[in-house]
Write an enzyme that holds these catalytic residues in place. Sequence first.
Site, PDB file in Angstrom:
ATOM      1  N   ASP A 232      13.656  -1.421 -37.363  1.00 36.14           N
ATOM      2  CA  ASP A 232      14.176  -2.283 -36.296  1.00 36.14           C
ATOM      3  C   ASP A 232      13.052  -3.076 -35.651  1.00 36.14           C
ATOM      4  OD1 ASP A 232      16.051  -3.489 -34.738  1.00 36.14           O
ATOM      5  OD2 ASP A 232      16.281  -1.835 -33.323  1.00 36.14           O
TER       6      ASP A 232
ATOM      7  N   LYS B  10      12.592   6.275 -21.294  1.00 37.44           N
ATOM      8  CA  LYS B  10      13.779   5.696 -21.914  1.00 37.44           C
ATOM      9  C   LYS B  10      14.905   6.718 -21.854  1.00 37.44           C
ATOM     10  CE  LYS B  10      14.279   4.737 -26.485  1.00 37.44           C
ATOM     11  NZ  LYS B  10      13.996   3.959 -27.697  1.00 37.44           N
TER      12      LYS B  10
ATOM     13  N   VAL C  48      12.887  -1.285 -16.009  1.00 38.40           N
ATOM     14  CA  VAL C  48      12.109  -2.343 -16.658  1.00 38.40           C
ATOM     15  C   VAL C  48      12.822  -2.927 -17.861  1.00 38.40           C
ATOM     16  CG1 VAL C  48       9.810  -1.679 -15.865  1.00 38.40           C
ATOM     17  CG2 VAL C  48      10.766  -0.591 -17.888  1.00 38.40           C
ATOM     18  N   GLY C  49      13.903  -2.346 -18.261  1.00 45.51           N
ATOM     19  CA  GLY C  49      14.613  -2.936 -19.386  1.00 45.51           C
ATOM     20  C   GLY C  49      15.861  -2.157 -19.700  1.00 45.51           C
ATOM     21  N   SER C  50      16.780  -2.815 -20.370  1.00 41.61           N
ATOM     22  CA  SER C  50      17.967  -2.080 -20.793  1.00 41.61           C
ATOM     23  C   SER C  50      18.505  -2.735 -22.044  1.00 41.61           C
ATOM     24  CB  SER C  50      19.018  -2.082 -19.695  1.00 41.61           C
ATOM     25  OG  SER C  50      19.461  -3.393 -19.458  1.00 41.61           O
ATOM     26  N   GLY C  51      19.219  -1.984 -22.812  1.00 35.80           N
ATOM     27  CA  GLY C  51      19.766  -2.519 -24.058  1.00 35.80           C
ATOM     28  C   GLY C  51      20.857  -1.608 -24.541  1.00 35.80           C
ATOM     29  N   SER C  52      21.242  -1.809 -25.757  1.00 37.85           N
ATOM     30  CA  SER C  52      22.368  -1.023 -26.266  1.00 37.85           C
ATOM     31  C   SER C  52      22.015   0.460 -26.329  1.00 37.85           C
ATOM     32  CB  SER C  52      22.741  -1.509 -27.655  1.00 37.85           C
ATOM     33  OG  SER C  52      21.613  -1.390 -28.478  1.00 37.85           O
ATOM     34  N   PHE C  53      20.735   0.754 -26.447  1.00 36.18           N
ATOM     35  CA  PHE C  53      20.308   2.144 -26.561  1.00 36.18           C
ATOM     36  C   PHE C  53      20.392   2.872 -25.228  1.00 36.18           C
ATOM     37  CE2 PHE C  53      16.849  -0.710 -25.688  1.00 36.18           C
ATOM     38  CZ  PHE C  53      16.341  -0.178 -24.519  1.00 36.18           C
ATOM     39  N   GLY C  54      20.295   2.151 -24.099  1.00 39.10           N
ATOM     40  CA  GLY C  54      20.227   2.791 -22.798  1.00 39.10           C
ATOM     41  C   GLY C  54      19.320   2.006 -21.868  1.00 39.10           C
TER      42      GLY C  54
END
Length: 948
Positions: free
Chosen positions: A766, A661, A639-645
């Site tokens: 953040d 996550k 459902v999502g991704s970003g710099s964190f994983g």
Amino acid sequence: MNSHIALTLLSVLACIFLSVDSAFTPSNVTDKEALISFQSTANLPPFFWNHSSSPCTNWTGVACNRIGGTQRVVSLDLSGLGLTGSISHHVGSLTELQVLNLARNNLSGPIPPSISNLSSTLTSLNLGTNSLTGIIPMELGFLRKLKELDLAGNQLTGTVALSIYNISSLVRFTVASNQLWGEIPSNIGVTLPNLLYFRNCFNLFTGKIPASLHNITRIRELRLSNNFHDGSVPPGLGNLPFLEMYNIGFNRIVSYGDNGLNLITSLTNSSRLSWLAIDENRLEGLIPESIGNLSKVLSKLYMGGNRIYGNIPASISQLSSLTLLNVTYNSISGEIPSEIGQLKELQVLGLARNKLSGTIPNSLGNIMKLNHVNLSGNYFVGNIPLAFSNFQKLLSMDLSDNSLNGSISGEIFLNLPSLSTILNLSNNLLSGPLPEEIGVLASVVTIDLSNNGLSGSIPSSVGKCTSLERLFIARNNLSGPLPNSLAEIRGLEILDLSSNKLSGFIPDKLQELQVLSFLNLSFNSLEGVIPNGGVFVRNISSVYLEGNWKLCRDWPCVKSGGQRRKVQVLVLIITSVLAVLVGIVVIAWLLYVRKRKGLGCKTTIRETSPDLLIKGQHQLVTYEELRSATGNFNPENLVGSGSFGTVYRGFLRQGTEVAVKVLDIKMTGSRKSFLAECEALRNVRHRNLVKLITSCSRVDFKNMEFLALVYEYLSNGSLEDWIKGKKKNADGDGLNILERLNVAIDVACGLDYLHHDCEVPVVHCDLKPSNILLDGDMTAKIGDFGLAKLLMERTEITQHSLSSTNVLKGSIGYIPPEYGFGQKPSTAGDAYSFGVMLLEIFTGKSPTDESFTGDENLIRWVQSAIPHNMIKVLDPELLDLMHCLPNEGPYLIPAEEHNCLVLIFEVGLSCTCVSPDGRSSLREALYKLETARQTLFNVESVNSQALT
Ligand SMILES: *[C@@H]1O[C@H](CO)[C@@H](O)[C@H](O)[C@H]1NC(C)=O
Ligand SMILES: *[C@@H]1O[C@H](CO)[C@@H](O)[C@H](O)[C@H]1NC(C)=O
Ligand SMILES: *[C@@H]1O[C@H](CO)[C@@H](O)[C@H](O)[C@H]1NC(C)=O
Ligand SMILES: *[C@@H]1O[C@H](CO)[C@@H](O)[C@H](O)[C@H]1NC(C)=O
Ligand SMILES: *[C@@H]1O[C@H](CO)[C@@H](O)[C@H](O)[C@H]1NC(C)=O
């Protein structure tokens, strides 16, 4: 050119008007006929004037002069006679009238345009304080000799015609307290060169303060308060030697930087200034040392509700005529200069809601004329100065919400019999007994001593406080019985003595208090039978008695109390046995899992971070379970991704829908962020924070680390999806005003909780729309605590100590500027990010939007447009949803929505102040947003409060 056209237009209109009007008011109507006509429309009784005599003989309020051989009416003064009805247009037939004064009546209807038949004679027109409606007729602009125009305190609407700003003879221009709008022409100082008094306060005027007003060097009063004026204070204030009053309070005037209050320095040249009000604007800056050089006759100084910071300069003590000093609601710090005691004339001192610290100077006691002193909501420590007993004229005293300690000296009360509104010492650290002398306060209406450490018993002298209506002494250590004398306070409406150690019976006499409507005696050690009359029956739902386990409804009390005790003992025994059993099981389990080291998540967690999660409330989950929950981390469930994983959607074995996550362990700091998030969410629970259900951390056989956090799944995606239009509701629409505001309030609520209500304050660090998630009911929840910081030391909450070891935290566009200089994360930093996000929610524009180049940014862009250009920055989708698409003219936003939006944008701006000290706290922001939400529901009519 323009003025030429305007003048031509005027004369054309004048011709039309004159020829039309003459059909109604034949020029041969005599003064007497005109007055009689006036008399009937204004509902004056027939006998008020003797119709068989001439008006010039002896008619009340009528004055005449011999003009051209005949007696003519030159003045009609019927002020304050309770006239009702309307103003007859025949008044225009009194063609020699110089003065028309109908002030302070109850006349309604419009101002007849025919008054302008008087164009060559009228010098004074006073219709103030009536109930007149409609617009100000532009024809009043023909009154070429008018010196005084007073229309204040009516219900006039619309704009003020340019023709009126062109009456060059005007000396007094007074239109205060109406519902007038529009901008004041920038050249007003040129077109009205004789102006001495300008009063447009309490209206809906917009636009800047015209600089030319400051060019009228003889001006005496400039009163523009309670409008929507914006922009900065124009220059020229240094050259107004006759100025007596300058009031621009309650507008949206801005200034920036340390020197933002230099208007004060300019005004030091106005030696007659007696009233200066700049409160409730957006003025930022330090109080200049020169404040002491303001006029020696300055009596009132209002500066509250701005963004003023720094110290109070000692020079302020030179303002020897000051009767009122109000700097409430700013960010002023440091100590109160002891020189303040030299302000011998001071009657009102408002320093509340700042960041003042230190002890309260004894010298305050030298201000013997003080009526009201409010120092609440600061960081004051130490005792309440004994010198306060000098305040023999004190009416109210509020020292609440500080850290004052020591005991309350009875001597202070002895000399305060004048105290008649409120004594508020709540939320301090005061200890010792409540002095007997409290009984001296026979006139005070409210006493609030809640939330201190007061001990001993309640003195029976409290019964002598016979004017008391509200008495709060909750959350102290008071013991002993409730005094019977409480029943002597006949007017007592609210009594809250909860959470003390009071014992004994509830006096039967309390039933005699006829107006008592709220009684809270909960959490004490009271015993016996609850009285069964008076408030105990009348207002049963407002009587709180829980937590007094020896109280009962009927006899025999002792027995039932005994039974209760037996049950309690039994419960205690069972609980202890269970606790021992649980203990044994837990120890066995720990021994067991220790043996299986390395196989599951649980062990690793315990080993790497001993008491991190075990102490918390989250149960752990294994890698295998997460794998099956997400279909082996199937990309279809991504459902999502970003710099964190990456984030997957999945179902745990029990069927709980979750978001998993998985942190990218190749990212530096991912472990740190995992721990930060676990730690931050370990003890927090709030409906506006994403719930962390469980977590998983293990080292697999290849010595690879796996870190995952498992949250409740929120079906409506992130706020970012909604702002960017990726998500829509069933009708294909985005979020409307109310939905956006609800989201903002939810977020503010969650943050307020993190900042203020957690055991250890938590800073999120953040905040941005992609970290705000929405559940099925569109309740917003704050997620991603990967950068969160616990502020272990309380001092950190407001301090911003420099620290080079702190790397830049947060996301570009949302990070507060001071983090760039290495300052530690602070709640003020979160406030900044929140403010940016708030502006984004309502403009639809991201702070990193490409259109912002050079110095321009989201904040300045919004600042430049609020309030009168709001359309420019408002999210176009919101305009669509409000159905205010332009037809031929400009957009028209409904009034409630407009007011609400202005308030919202103001909150956004007040949170994004460059100086962390100047920013609103999340609590303030939350409060203001809730107020804004109110305006959506109740149409806020503009008040016609008394003129300031
Ligand atoms: C006013 O003038 C009209 C027309 O000239 C005339 O008929 C009328 O009688 C006059 N009224 C008075 C009060 O003089
Ligand atoms: C009204 O005025 C007439 C003429 O001056 C006079 O005769 C009469 O007494 C007055 N009436 C009253 C009630 O004063
Ligand atoms: C004027 O009115 C007063 C009181 O109303 C009365 O006493 C006085 O006689 C009147 N004068 C004339 C000239 O009518
Ligand atoms: C004010 O007066 C000064 C000096 O006469 C002039 O230069 C300036 O343009 C004037 N400002 C306005 C806004 O009229
Ligand atoms: C002082 O200023 C604050 C903020 O502007 C305002 O709320 C308060 O009513 C003022 N108090 C007095 C006594 O003027």
